[in-house]
Write a protein that holds these residues in place. Structure first.
Motif, PDB file in Angstrom:
ATOM      1  N   MET A 268       0.834  -1.194   0.000  1.00 52.28           N
ATOM      2  CA  MET A 268       0.000   0.000   0.000  1.00 52.28           C
ATOM      3  C   MET A 268       0.876   1.256   0.000  1.00 52.28           C
ATOM      4  O   MET A 268       2.074   1.200   0.315  1.00 52.28           O
ATOM      5  N   ALA A 269       0.273   2.390  -0.317  1.00 49.36           N
ATOM      6  CA  ALA A 269       1.037   3.632  -0.457  1.00 49.36           C
ATOM      7  C   ALA A 269       1.703   4.064   0.840  1.00 49.36           C
ATOM      8  O   ALA A 269       2.733   4.750   0.821  1.00 49.36           O
ATOM      9  N   ASP A 270       1.137   3.660   1.995  1.00 52.59           N
ATOM     10  CA  ASP A 270       1.697   4.089   3.277  1.00 52.59           C
ATOM     11  C   ASP A 270       2.652   3.058   3.878  1.00 52.59           C
ATOM     12  O   ASP A 270       3.052   3.180   5.041  1.00 52.59           O
ATOM     13  N   ALA A 271       3.030   2.065   3.113  1.00 55.39           N
ATOM     14  CA  ALA A 271       3.900   1.003   3.637  1.00 55.39           C
ATOM     15  C   ALA A 271       5.317   1.518   3.882  1.00 55.39           C
ATOM     16  O   ALA A 271       5.775   2.485   3.253  1.00 55.39           O
ATOM     17  N   ASP A 272       6.017   0.864   4.780  1.00 58.41           N
ATOM     18  CA  ASP A 272       7.461   1.072   4.960  1.00 58.41           C
ATOM     19  C   ASP A 272       8.135   0.405   3.763  1.00 58.41           C
ATOM     20  O   ASP A 272       8.276  -0.822   3.718  1.00 58.41           O
ATOM     21  N   LEU A 273       8.544   1.197   2.788  1.00 54.17           N
ATOM     22  CA  LEU A 273       8.985   0.623   1.504  1.00 54.17           C
ATOM     23  C   LEU A 273      10.266  -0.193   1.632  1.00 54.17           C
ATOM     24  O   LEU A 273      10.413  -1.231   0.983  1.00 54.17           O
ATOM     25  N   ASP A 274      11.208   0.256   2.444  1.00 53.26           N
ATOM     26  CA  ASP A 274      12.445  -0.526   2.609  1.00 53.26           C
ATOM     27  C   ASP A 274      12.119  -1.911   3.171  1.00 53.26           C
ATOM     28  O   ASP A 274      12.661  -2.930   2.714  1.00 53.26           O
ATOM     29  N   TYR A 275      11.248  -1.933   4.168  1.00 54.79           N
ATOM     30  CA  TYR A 275      10.866  -3.205   4.772  1.00 54.79           C
ATOM     31  C   TYR A 275      10.059  -4.048   3.788  1.00 54.79           C
ATOM     32  O   TYR A 275      10.254  -5.268   3.692  1.00 54.79           O
ATOM     33  N   ALA A 276       9.172  -3.419   3.028  1.00 52.95           N
ATOM     34  CA  ALA A 276       8.377  -4.157   2.044  1.00 52.95           C
ATOM     35  C   ALA A 276       9.262  -4.763   0.965  1.00 52.95           C
ATOM     36  O   ALA A 276       9.011  -5.876   0.498  1.00 52.95           O
TER      37      ALA A 276
ATOM     38  N   ALA B  88       5.611 -15.446  -3.155  1.00 60.28           N
ATOM     39  CA  ALA B  88       4.864 -14.354  -3.786  1.00 60.28           C
ATOM     40  C   ALA B  88       5.203 -14.305  -5.269  1.00 60.28           C
ATOM     41  O   ALA B  88       6.232 -13.770  -5.665  1.00 60.28           O
ATOM     42  N   ASN B  89       4.339 -14.869  -6.099  1.00 61.04           N
ATOM     43  CA  ASN B  89       4.532 -14.747  -7.539  1.00 61.04           C
ATOM     44  C   ASN B  89       4.359 -13.306  -8.001  1.00 61.04           C
ATOM     45  O   ASN B  89       5.040 -12.830  -8.901  1.00 61.04           O
ATOM     46  N   ARG B  90       3.370 -12.625  -7.381  1.00 61.50           N
ATOM     47  CA  ARG B  90       2.983 -11.283  -7.818  1.00 61.50           C
ATOM     48  C   ARG B  90       3.218 -10.290  -6.679  1.00 61.50           C
ATOM     49  O   ARG B  90       2.829 -10.551  -5.541  1.00 61.50           O
ATOM     50  N   VAL B  91       3.840  -9.176  -7.003  1.00 60.66           N
ATOM     51  CA  VAL B  91       3.989  -8.079  -6.058  1.00 60.66           C
ATOM     52  C   VAL B  91       3.117  -6.934  -6.574  1.00 60.66           C
ATOM     53  O   VAL B  91       3.384  -6.359  -7.637  1.00 60.66           O
ATOM     54  N   LEU B  92       2.054  -6.630  -5.842  1.00 60.45           N
ATOM     55  CA  LEU B  92       1.102  -5.589  -6.225  1.00 60.45           C
ATOM     56  C   LEU B  92       1.476  -4.303  -5.488  1.00 60.45           C
ATOM     57  O   LEU B  92       1.592  -4.305  -4.256  1.00 60.45           O
ATOM     58  N   VAL B  93       1.671  -3.214  -6.249  1.00 63.05           N
ATOM     59  CA  VAL B  93       2.192  -1.980  -5.675  1.00 63.05           C
ATOM     60  C   VAL B  93       1.280  -0.813  -6.040  1.00 63.05           C
ATOM     61  O   VAL B  93       0.928  -0.625  -7.217  1.00 63.05           O
TER      62      VAL B  93
ATOM     63  N   PHE C 263       9.336   2.003  -5.183  1.00 58.67           N
ATOM     64  CA  PHE C 263       9.447   0.604  -4.768  1.00 58.67           C
ATOM     65  C   PHE C 263      10.157  -0.218  -5.838  1.00 58.67           C
ATOM     66  O   PHE C 263      11.073  -1.001  -5.526  1.00 58.67           O
ATOM     67  N   THR C 264       9.739  -0.068  -7.090  1.00 57.80           N
ATOM     68  CA  THR C 264      10.266  -0.903  -8.169  1.00 57.80           C
ATOM     69  C   THR C 264      11.765  -0.705  -8.343  1.00 57.80           C
ATOM     70  O   THR C 264      12.517  -1.668  -8.549  1.00 57.80           O
ATOM     71  N   GLU C 265      12.218   0.542  -8.248  1.00 55.49           N
ATOM     72  CA  GLU C 265      13.654   0.808  -8.386  1.00 55.49           C
ATOM     73  C   GLU C 265      14.450   0.116  -7.281  1.00 55.49           C
ATOM     74  O   GLU C 265      15.464  -0.551  -7.545  1.00 55.49           O
ATOM     75  N   ALA C 266      13.998   0.246  -6.044  1.00 59.76           N
ATOM     76  CA  ALA C 266      14.713  -0.368  -4.920  1.00 59.76           C
ATOM     77  C   ALA C 266      14.641  -1.893  -4.987  1.00 59.76           C
ATOM     78  O   ALA C 266      15.644  -2.587  -4.742  1.00 59.76           O
TER      79      ALA C 266
ATOM     80  N   LEU D 255       6.514 -10.915 -10.774  1.00 55.90           N
ATOM     81  CA  LEU D 255       5.697 -10.014 -11.568  1.00 55.90           C
ATOM     82  C   LEU D 255       5.311  -8.811 -10.710  1.00 55.90           C
ATOM     83  O   LEU D 255       4.752  -8.981  -9.624  1.00 55.90           O
ATOM     84  N   ILE D 256       5.602  -7.611 -11.183  1.00 59.63           N
ATOM     85  CA  ILE D 256       5.204  -6.398 -10.481  1.00 59.63           C
ATOM     86  C   ILE D 256       3.968  -5.824 -11.171  1.00 59.63           C
ATOM     87  O   ILE D 256       3.985  -5.564 -12.381  1.00 59.63           O
ATOM     88  N   VAL D 257       2.905  -5.644 -10.401  1.00 65.02           N
ATOM     89  CA  VAL D 257       1.629  -5.201 -10.948  1.00 65.02           C
ATOM     90  C   VAL D 257       1.162  -3.963 -10.181  1.00 65.02           C
ATOM     91  O   VAL D 257       0.938  -4.043  -8.967  1.00 65.02           O
ATOM     92  N   PRO D 258       1.005  -2.823 -10.847  1.00 63.99           N
ATOM     93  CA  PRO D 258       0.523  -1.619 -10.152  1.00 63.99           C
ATOM     94  C   PRO D 258      -0.989  -1.655  -9.970  1.00 63.99           C
ATOM     95  O   PRO D 258      -1.710  -2.329 -10.710  1.00 63.99           O
TER      96      PRO D 258
END
Length: 491
Positions: A269-277, A296-301, A309-312, A394-397
């Motif tokens: 979610m948008a308020d997640a701790d991105l480093d930890y996620a 986790a086949n799919r990472v939904l962002v 997130f995707t860059e990190a 797979l990264i899915v927005p």
């Protein structure tokens, strides 16, 4: 007795284990056990036949009565000794996992820790079986409900986490007073099969209670499931094979527990701790090269944080070390066999040909496949609905909570999942809407604890294991009523 001392030669484990004896199979062909990293031959095991299936089940049936009568404390002590064997032999067992599975040393430590936790729980579960006394509408009648062992359990274990996933059924089934016949996957006949026989033999388990058959459906057909002795069959593996196991077992009125495939989503979610996620997502996808049904086949962002997130995440994945699993620095080892490597490579190629964008495009060298990160997938891309058994993510927005839930549920599977958010209660609300048997807030999708029910929804399986769920699976109830007065009969 199996020899734990020399792991350049696993021949002492290369037998069938029936009624407390290490025996050669009598089949017409051998199961060849290869090291998936270098192709070295580890062992050759002559396949068990239908006759040996019968011998194993009959041995378990003979042995189970005295074992059940021995009582929970005696059974628990054997499970405690098996735990000590693993603790004492951890170095040796690690070497077997590295050689036979191509598991990294990190993976081996993780699997052994899970196995020890399962044995600790199994040693206690024997003492948690309770009967009940229930009231009756009939004057003078007493109703007693006893909980008894089912008798004999057939266990079919996978090549993924084979030591632990075999123990998930074997340990509680034994603790609750049953006999067991175990058939490991042909790619891991030792770690998922005869190694357990050696552990329990050293722990002093009476002969006949655990039998291990190394064989294949090409040799025995459905005899392992159809045999009249076992009352429960547990299976961990693909949904295709699980469907067959369930149908054959149902025709013979056998109870089944099926832990099948998954297509889990980790939602950021948008308020997640991105480093930890990012950390959670990397582990959730790439532990054991992605060969885990709860990965986790799919990472939904959320689109608001997609770029960051995707860059990190992609940078972290690109830095993972791929190579020899015996090297402690290796984080991604080989897939279990060449067919698996070819399949996952073909799936990536098909996705890219269909329009997916490869932020990281893995390469294959034999069974070593480096990670791929794909995004830009069409909503109807076939890869989004498949179980991926390899180092591909797979990264899915998404835009908003409702779309995240819709995408996460757009799969025939429903095993695990995760939600990352700063608002824990919001995470719980989202988790409740996801159609899975298990889901975790602010954690990995890869979780398995010995006290908590483990299993999936939809095509991810039937039934649950662990804790009280294991008691339900491996015992049955029996109603005995006593009339202390005189019943009045209508005839």
């Amino acid at each position: 007795m199996a020899d734990f001392s020399d792991f350049s030669d696993l021949s002492s484990f290369a037998y069938q284990y029936i009624d407390g004896q290490w025996l050669p199979g009598s089949g017409s062909w051998d199961v060849i056990d290869f090291n998936p990293f270098n192709g070295d031959k580890l062992a050759s095991i002559t396949a068990a036949t239908v006759d040996e299936v019968d011998q194993a089940y009959r041995a378990a049936e003979r042995a189970r009565h005295a074992w059940a009568a021995a009582g929970p404390y005696a059974r628990g002590l054997v499970l405690e000794r098996a735990l000590r064997v693993i603790e004492d032999r951890e170095r040796e067992i690690t070497e077997i996992i590295v050689a036979e599975l191509g598991g990294t040393r990190l993976k081996a430590a993780f699997e052994i820790a899970l196995a020890k936790d399962m044995l600790r729980e199994a040693a206690q579960i024997a003492m948690r079986v309770e009967g009940r006394i229930l009231p009756s509408p009939v004057a003078g009648k007493e109703n007693r409900v006893y909980r008894l062992p089912v008798g004999v359990v057939g266990v079919i274990s996978p090549f993924t986490f084979p030591l632990f996933l075999a123990l998930k059924s074997v340990a509680p089934a034994l603790a609750l007073g049953n006999g067991v016949v175990l058939k490991p996957h042909q790619n891991t006949p030792i770690t998922g099969g005869t190694l357990l026989a050696g552990i329990f033999e050293e722990a002093g388990l009476p002969p006949g209670l655990l039998n291990v058959l190394v064989t294949d459906i090409a040799e025995i057909g459905d005899a392992f499931i159809e045999h009249p002795v076992p009352r429960v069959i547990t299976f961990t593996g693909s949904d295709k094979v699980g469907r067959h196991v369930a149908s054959v077992a149902a025709r013979h009125f056998k109870r089944t527990v099926l832990e099948l495939g998954g297509n889990s989503a980790l939602i950021v979610m948008a308020d997640a701790d991105l480093d930890y996620a990012v950390d959670a997502a990397v582990f959730s996808r790439f532990a054991d090269q992605g060969q885990i049904s709860i990965a986790a086949n799919r990472v939904l962002v959320d689109r608001a944080v997609e770029a960051e997130f995707t860059e990190a995440f992609t940078a972290r994945v690109a830095a993972l070390r791929v190579g020899d699993p015996s090297d402690p620095a290796t984080q991604i080892g080989p897939l279990i066999d060449q067919a698996s490597a070819d399949t996952i490579t073909a799936q990536v190629d098909q996705a890219v040909a269909g329009g997916a964008v490869a932020l990281l495009r893995g390469t294959a060298e034999g069974t070593l496949v480096s990670p791929s990160v794909l995004t830009g997938l069409a909503a109807d891309a076939p890869i989004l609905r498949r179980e991926l058994f390899g180092p591909v993510v797979l990264i899915v927005p998404f835009d908003g909570e409702d779309e995240a839930v819709r995408i996460a549920n757009d799969t025939p599977f429903g095993l695990s999942g995760a939600v990352h958010t700063a608002d824990v209660e919001r995470g719980i609300r989202i988790a409740q809407r996801i159609e899975t048997g298990m889901i975790h807030v602010n954690d990995s999708t890869i979780n398995d604890e010995p006290l908590v029910a483990f299993g999936g929804e939809k095509q991810s399986g039937l039934g649950r294991l662990n804790g009280d769920s294991a008691v339900e699976v491996f015992t049955t109830t029996k109603w005995i009523s006593i009339q202390h007065g005189r019943s009045q009969f209508p005839l």
